[in-house]
Design an enzyme around this catalytic site. Structure first.
Site, mmCIF file in Angstrom:
data_model
loop_
_atom_site.group_PDB
_atom_site.id
_atom_site.type_symbol
_atom_site.label_atom_id
_atom_site.label_comp_id
_atom_site.label_asym_id
_atom_site.label_seq_id
_atom_site.Cartn_x
_atom_site.Cartn_y
_atom_site.Cartn_z
ATOM 1 N N SER A 146 0.801 -1.464 0.093
ATOM 2 C CA SER A 146 -0.063 0.054 -0.098
ATOM 3 C C SER A 146 0.898 1.360 -0.044
ATOM 4 O O SER A 146 2.002 1.216 0.304
ATOM 5 C CB SER A 146 -0.814 0.128 1.198
ATOM 6 N N TYR A 152 -3.042 -1.490 10.374
ATOM 7 C CA TYR A 152 -3.088 -1.493 8.662
ATOM 8 C C TYR A 152 -1.629 -1.007 8.453
ATOM 9 O O TYR A 152 -0.970 -1.628 7.680
ATOM 10 C CB TYR A 152 -4.241 -0.734 8.221
#
Length: 261
Positions: free
Chosen positions: A146, A159
């Site tokens: 990401s 995350y």
């Protein structure tokens, strides 16, 4: 020249294939010639993706797996090797995200995020690498990170930690498996128009704010990940390993903000 990008005759495994970026990437792998093994929990949604691939002339197999179940992952990968005879490409795409202020966070939720995003990725890569090594022709491990693999974001500590861990894991895999002609790389998407972002795109001004700090001044479309995926999955990237390729419109490498007119 274009033949080096072909995946004809290859078997590709992709997790999180039932929706969002995973669905689009699965269809891209099939379009490039791979037989794609679609992995997620929801069989009905996987069947729908498989039908779309078939309609486009591609080949796929549906394999429902709960990625929180270690035994299910290992047994599933072994069943793929037994039925299809090989695994050439492993795409670890499945992941979850949860917004929690750090002082209100619970360890159970942190563990769930790490288990899904990191532990399952490790187990899948480990099992697929064993099959690739046995086959003797090498392979490709592609882990989906990401933009938050390299920058932090408030209320997304689990995350961010998980996606940072993906980078470290991938580089370690690259260091160890290179001699086997198995490459390991990360694709780090930025902000894409998918259902995983539905919880935030509905917030007033959110879409515009992200676009404002992105040099290309827009969100990505899922199809824009496919080219990078095919490159890393194919012979075109045969000497590329341990890398993080950001597909994010430049947001991770620039400092951009909008000034009032």
């Amino acid at each position: 020249m274009l033949e080096m990008f072909s995946l004809k005759g290859k078997v590709a495994v992709i997790t999180g294939a039932s929706r969002g970026l995973g669905r689009t990437m699965a269809k891209g792998l099939a379009a490039a010639g791979a037989h794609v093994v679609l992995i997620a929990r929801d069989k009905a949604k996987l069947d729908a993706v498989s039908s779309e691939i078939a309609a486009d002339g591609g080949a796929s197999t549906v394999l429902p797996i709960d990625l929180s179940d270690e035994r299910a992952i290992r047994t599933g990968v072994q069943s793929i090797a037994a039925s299809l005879g090989r695994i050439d490409i492993c795409v670890n795409n499945a992941g979850i995200i949860n917004w929690q202020p750090v002082l209100e966070s619970d360890l159970e939720e942190f563990d769930r995020t790490m288990d899904t995003n990191v532990k399952a990725t490790f187990i899948m890569a480990q099992e697929c690498a064993a099959v690739m090594r046995k086959g003797g022709e090498g392979g490709r491990i592609i882990n989906i990170g990401s933009v938050l693999s390299t920058v932090g974001r408030a209320k997304l500590h689990a995350y961010c930690a998980s996606k940072s861990a993906i980078v470290g894991l991938t580089r370690s895999l690259a260091a160890e498996l290179g001699r086997e002609n198995i490459t390991a790389n990360v694709i780090a998407p930025g902000y894409f128009v998918t259902d995983i972002n539905a919880s935030v795109t509905g917030r007033e001004g959110y879409v515009e704010a992200v676009s404002g700090v992105t040099p290309m001044e827009r969100w990505g479309e899922p199809q824009e990940l496919v080219g990078t995926l095919i490159y890393l999955a194919s012979g075109a990237s045969s000497f590329v390993t341990g890398q993080v390729i950001h597909v994010d419109g430049g947001i991770s490498s620039t400092f951009k903000f909008q000034l009032a007119a």
